[in-house]
Design a protein around this motif. Structure first.
Motif, short mmCIF file in Angstrom:
data_model
loop_
_atom_site.label_atom_id
_atom_site.label_comp_id
_atom_site.label_asym_id
_atom_site.label_seq_id
_atom_site.Cartn_x
_atom_site.Cartn_y
_atom_site.Cartn_z
N ILE A 271 0.88 -1.17 0.00
CA ILE A 271 0.00 0.00 0.00
C ILE A 271 0.92 1.22 0.00
O ILE A 271 1.86 1.26 0.78
N SER B 247 2.33 4.27 1.39
CA SER B 247 2.20 4.69 2.79
C SER B 247 1.42 5.99 2.91
O SER B 247 1.54 6.87 2.08
N PHE B 248 0.67 6.09 3.99
CA PHE B 248 -0.06 7.32 4.33
C PHE B 248 -0.96 7.77 3.17
O PHE B 248 -1.06 8.96 2.85
N LYS B 249 -1.57 6.78 2.56
CA LYS B 249 -2.39 6.99 1.37
C LYS B 249 -3.49 8.01 1.59
O LYS B 249 -3.77 8.83 0.72
N ILE B 250 -4.15 7.97 2.78
CA ILE B 250 -5.27 8.89 2.99
C ILE B 250 -4.78 10.34 3.04
O ILE B 250 -5.57 11.27 2.92
N TYR B 251 -3.47 10.51 3.23
CA TYR B 251 -2.91 11.87 3.18
C TYR B 251 -2.17 12.09 1.86
O TYR B 251 -1.23 12.85 1.77
N VAL C 121 3.53 9.55 0.40
CA VAL C 121 4.87 10.15 0.34
C VAL C 121 5.65 9.31 -0.66
O VAL C 121 5.70 8.09 -0.53
N LEU D 214 7.78 5.71 -0.15
CA LEU D 214 7.46 5.00 1.09
C LEU D 214 6.26 4.08 0.84
O LEU D 214 5.24 4.51 0.32
N PHE D 215 6.42 2.82 1.21
CA PHE D 215 5.36 1.83 1.00
C PHE D 215 5.16 0.99 2.26
O PHE D 215 6.11 0.71 2.97
N ASP D 216 3.90 0.63 2.50
CA ASP D 216 3.59 -0.34 3.56
C ASP D 216 3.47 -1.71 2.93
O ASP D 216 3.00 -1.84 1.80
N TYR D 217 3.84 -2.72 3.66
CA TYR D 217 3.43 -4.06 3.31
C TYR D 217 2.08 -4.32 3.98
O TYR D 217 1.98 -4.20 5.19
N GLY D 218 1.08 -4.65 3.19
CA GLY D 218 -0.21 -5.03 3.75
C GLY D 218 -0.13 -6.50 4.18
O GLY D 218 0.93 -7.12 4.09
N VAL E 100 0.70 -5.72 9.30
CA VAL E 100 1.19 -4.74 8.33
C VAL E 100 2.59 -4.30 8.74
O VAL E 100 3.04 -4.58 9.86
N ASP E 101 3.27 -3.64 7.84
CA ASP E 101 4.66 -3.25 8.07
C ASP E 101 4.84 -1.88 7.39
O ASP E 101 4.92 -1.79 6.18
N VAL F 170 -10.97 11.67 4.78
CA VAL F 170 -11.39 10.34 4.32
C VAL F 170 -12.15 9.66 5.46
O VAL F 170 -11.59 9.48 6.54
#
Lengths: 718, 718
Positions: A120, A122-126, A129, A132-136, B163-164, B464
């Motif tokens: 995902i 990162s900080f998608k709702i904002y 950046v 920067l990525f999250d692992y879901g 998550v990470d 959101v």
């Protein structure tokens, strides 16, 4: 000075930085263009295989019809034939499509990864950046499996000393390592808006664009632009600036003028404690944490060499403008090994275990002469000296095993040796494990023999000797070359520069010193390059004495060499996603379904359990099996939605779940394998055990298939 | 505004901040001083147990002598008796010694931990950085085992979504969470040197010092100082400053005057990208990464509640002046769970599985009335409403199981409920798992029902909606309270403050609105507290209409509540070190040997393998067993040094290795258990399997002991 830069660029290259660009790339590819060739070769081979499969299946269908087989069987065979034809067409399309296809393929993979939350932004709702990525959930599970296997394959099997150091690092440590001064990329700014760009990116984009769009370019211009692309990594700030000016390159969005290129340090800076007086950085690699602990680790290992230390952890790199999705990110997980050896003995006791491996290697020689990578037995590469030493060879072999067991396609994995200009002057040899994906050949693991450089750098800066000892059984008489600068004379001659000259004289290697001795004796003076002064000085006979002395020594004290395999975990995982992704037609043939063919080892979930229909009895059986799986430590998911079984399979295939247990009776269940879609019937009590065995690798699916009764697909398949 | 502060202080307290100080502490301990009581109780109980054991062993010796048993047997029994006596004496000393003993005990633990590289002060060769520690090889293995078990116990067993997310976090996220504004400690500076101190630390040290040294203090002064200590966490900057002035507190080293206290933000700040225009921070907790992903995770879970997400990762806290060694650090590993539930249904399907547990609980009531923590069945705590709801109770139970299985002593573990003044106003309930160690009772896990606060904060900031839906099977007619502020009237009355008043009116809970309606109807006006204005305003009848309206609704849209168990992994590990450490006399009785009685689950190495003497045949057997252990995934170490067997055992005991295989023949070997020092003889081929079973918990040592022939200690023990 160069040494730092090169070390740092080598890191950059290996882990989180630029992969080799497409379609014009590093010197070795100027003539051979290995990436597209390899991709095309591989596609052509797949096509040939598929054509053969279509023919074989066609024959099978005819044979079935001729033998008057049951209608269902014939229909199934026809269906399989149609599927094969579809796959064939898809390969043909890829061959025609070229880079468009690569883009489309990548888009299909990335869409699936994002939709199923493998990762995902990162900080998608904002609005996120860049870099920067999250692992879901499934991505996190894959990562955890990859790291678990890394620990098993390297740390446990090699008895490595694992450490875990903080990310926050004080300035002095990264000053010693060279990162504070040299861990930079060249940046230009839009003179009006202040927007920042990587200077080499702008130049690269300009050249590629020109080559692709302007088909009327004269031949000499084409070759000039290709040369620029090939030299991109070697340009100084001044050279880059000159090219940008020459070509009239401006800011891409605004068309404003650009500043001269200047270095931007890629470390995230911060301040430790409240005073504001202790600068710190987020570590750009994990290796330094190991080097500064060498003394303790050596002691822990009973003061014996060789030994290896390892660390898994976050590293940070404040990219100027991250591109290439998951491949170039600002925070990433590294897994690094520092294997310390006696520089006089780089043999490895377990080398014979890997010596018979054979895989794609791309030695310096082949790159320079425009040849392609080729399959070489590791034993030959080491014995012929292509790979510098056994220990380096051993790790290359172990890395190969690690990557292929994860599911990396061995035909799209090669070990590329660093060219002389890529390597630090102190490095003995360096190989990158490169994996081919839609972005080209990506460096995912760097395996370098860095000699004694890092330990010496920290010894010098900290004043703590980071050395090893070899005790002699009895004292040895040794002849030693002793260099004694005559400080008085040097002081008179060089004034304020005296210290630098003294240090340079004392640091001369034996051969250079002997040459100087001979020259002083014959000519009375000699020219001498002092790197730290960046100039040559004249040394006269009265300024230094150089002579051999005999000494009794009880032990040898030396700085160990270090061999460093360094793994960019995120890059490996991304390439794994591409290598395991494929599509196949749905039963109705109206859509393409996505599948990740993860080996069980890395699959995020090993198994799904679902009742064929919503029904309390079946749900109880499903819960029972789930409980046994939990007790056995097998990750799984129950799906009790009323969705059609076909859709539920498709959903799990897209997550790469290798096995599915479908509960369609209270006494036995079907177990389905993801890629073959084959199904067997297994007693309810045995189901969890079979899943455990087959997903942990104690048993193959072939074995399961030959042990249990087969289940026809009509009732439970799509 | 208070809410942020409290949230943040609650985090601080739970994870990386001040533990409750000794000997004067939080309100609840003013009268009961629970820590020393509990420690003393536990010591007295151990002493009673030990006295009984000494007596029993004395009887056994006498019986052996009377029965004319073999000399060796009698000697062994006497030896055991002497060991027990020594342990008894050591407990007696502890009881007398008090805090000196605690200090000495801690020093013994910490010395062992540092010497054996469980941890290392980071960047030691550069003289280190306060509050940063490395885990060395055994520490790293313990941490990895603890995290592995956490994943198994929580993520896998509960099907959580792991998550990470990155550590680098943009400002806006931490602005929404309140950390940018309120994650602070109050700091004072030495006016001359600029050295920084935590204001509350200086005040605390002053009060404690005064109370300990000045025995002639009048009673009212003693009670004043105790009161200050109790209120320490609640003082504002002004109040702290006033106390520091009143007491004439100066900088401890220089005696210079101090500045007024002012807030220092505890986040490490950095800048994202090259422009310098995007401030970022190193995350102070991992929870926010989960909250911002709520929407995707809810979708991933099939739009169903409840579900839990989990994250393990580094968190950062730029402490002003770290104290308390491994307990208060600047970088640490958190493991956090966010369990999202429908606020109208906080039941938990698996609650019955933990309801019968009984352990030390310390409810608010008991703390306020000066009683001690007491053993309460979880079922009672939930049914009586002491614990707010089933889900919270379920997690308290699961945390208890997690900690005790790791090896935390259940008698030094309690669940302490937050007092009203410790808890955020939105929190429904909050319990800390506190573990007693030499520093006192340390908060290691915080388990909070945080209601809908976090999701709402990010909904508001990002725009959101982070909500869940409950679809009705058929539309429902609902009566809804509609609050309609009359903006024109409010504008006339409150001018620039109009918006704040409107928002406060709209945000009124139903009950408050109905009260207002009634008051307006009877009295025509009402006083109304507007938090954002920090004052009360007068609302008149013409300024707002409040009435019930009937509506048809197809679904309920609501913000889920979140229940958050948050684990400070480093703190848990440190307490585990203290709880599992003990000493016992060497065979010769001339020294005390250190032992960590880690359960196999967390032991850094499960087993050592060593040849009794240096001998090629034995070494081959050792290698064979080692190979089988590696294949079985059991971490172990071969020790082929010629050191005496006793010393080798002592070395592994000090690392907490539970089992040792000694090769003293080529057909069978001895396996020794660490704590009992009992040994059995096992065939070479079976050795690895037995070790695997007993270290993975499929088999108990008692079972091994009763299955295999016993081995007398004369040949192979110390």
């Amino acid at each position: 000075m160069l040494r730092h830069l090169v070390r740092v660029r080598a890191i950059a290259r290996a882990i989180s930085s630029h992969s080799i660009p497409l379609p014009f790339t590093f010197p070795h590819s100027l003539s051979s263009s290995p990436f597209p060739m390899a991709a095309e070769d591989s596609l052509r081979k797949s096509l040939a295989d598929k054509l053969a499969a279509v023919e074989a299946q066609g024959n099978a269908v005819r044979a079935l019809k001729a033998s008057g087989a049951p209608k269902a069987e014939i229909e199934a065979a026809i269906e399989a034939l149609n599927a094969l034809k579809l796959e064939k067409t898809s390969i043909e399309r890829s061959l025609v499509g070229g880079s468009d296809t690569r883009e489309a393929f990548r888009q299909a993979v990335v869409n699936t990864l994002e939709r199923r939350l493998f990762y995902i932004p990162s900080f998608k709702i904002y609005r996120g950046v860049a870099g920067l990525f999250d692992y879901g959930p499934p991505g996190c599970a894959v990562k955890s499996n990859v790291l678990g296997f890394w620990r098993q394959h390297f740390v446990l099997e090699e008895n490595m000393l694992e450490v875990d150091c903080p990310c926050v690092t004080p300035e002095i440590v990264l000053k010693a390592s060279g990162h504070v001064d040299k861990f930079t990329d060249l940046m230009v700014k839009d003179q009006t808006t202040g927007t920042c760009y990587r200077a080499d990116h702008l130049l690269k984009d300009f050249c590629n664009d020109k080559l692709q769009r302007d088909l009327s370019l004269p031949a000499h211009k084409v070759s000039e632009l290709k040369h620029v692309l090939a030299m991109l990594d070697d340009f100084s700030a001044e050279e880059l600036g000159a090219k940008i000016r020459d070509y009239g390159i401006v800011a891409p969005e605004t068309k404003n003028a650009l500043s001269e290129p200047y270095p931007f340090n890629l470390m995230f800076q911060t301040s430790i404690g409240p005073s504001g007086l202790s600068p710190g950085f987020m570590r750009p690699e994990t290796a330094q944490g190991i080097f500064v602990n060498f003394k303790d680790l050596y002691y822990y290992n009973g003061n014996k060499l060789p030994f290896a230390a390892a660390q898994i952890g976050q590293a940070f790199r404040n990219e100027i403008s991250p591109r290439q999705g998951l491949l170039r990110v600002r925070e990433f997980t590294l897994a690094e090994i520092e294997h310390f050896v006696d520089p006089q003995d780089k043999s490895h006791p377990k080398y014979p275990e890997v010596a018979d491996l054979e895989f794609l290697m791309f030695p310096r020689e082949e790159q320079m002469s425009g040849q392609a990578a080729k399959r070489i037995p590791l034993r030959d590469a080491v014995s012929k000296g292509i790979v510098n030493n056994e220990t380096l060879g051993y790790f290359i072999g172990r890395v190969y095993l690690f990557l292929t067991r994860l599911g990396i396609d061995k035909d799209r994995l090669r070990f590329r040796q660093h060219l002389a200009n890529e390597m630090a002057h102190y490095a003995a040899d360096c190989w990158d494990a490169e994996i081919e994906c839609s972005y080209g050949w990506i460096e995912c693991v760097g395996i370098a023999d860095r000699s004694a450089y890092d330990l010496r750098a920290h010894s010098d800066k900290s004043g703590v000797p980071l050395v090893a000892h070899e005790k002699f059984s009895e004292p040895k008489e040794v002849e030693k070359l002793v260099i004694t600068p005559v400080k008085k004379e040097l002081g008179l001659a060089f004034k304020g520069n005296q210290r630098m000259v003294v240090e340079a004289l004392e640091a001369m290697p034996e051969k250079e010193a002997l040459d100087m001795k001979a020259a002083l004796e014959s000519k009375g003076e000699v020219e001498f390059l002092v790197c730290t002064l960046e100039k040559t000085v004249t040394i006269k006979k009265n300024m230094v004495t150089i002579q051999k002395e005999k000494k009794k020594e009880h032990q040898r004290v030396f700085t160990p060499s270090v061999i460093e395999p360094s793994f960019g975990i995120g890059r490996i995982i991304y390439c794994l996603f591409e290598h395991t992704f494929y599509t196949r037609p749905s039963k109705a043939g109206d859509e393409q379904l996505n599948v990740f063919r993860f080996p069980s080892l890395v699959a995020p979930i090993k198994c799904t359990v679902f009742p064929l229909v919503q029904n309390q009895k079946y749900e109880e059986v499903a819960k029972l099996i789930s409980k046994s799986l939990t007790a056995a430590g097998i990750s799984h998911k129950i799906d009790t939605t009323g969705t059609s079984i076909g859709k539920r399979y498709a959903r799990t295939d897209e997550l790469g779940v290798p096995f599915a247990v479908t509960v369609d009776s209270t006494s036995s269940v079907t177990i389905r394998e993801r890629d073959s879609k084959d199904q067997v019937r297994v007693d309810v009590e045995k189901a969890a055990t079979v899943i455990k065995e087959v997903s942990e690798g104690q048993r193959t699916w072939e074995d399961v298939w030959s042990t249990f009764p087969h289940h026809s697909s009509t009732s439970a398949d799509d």
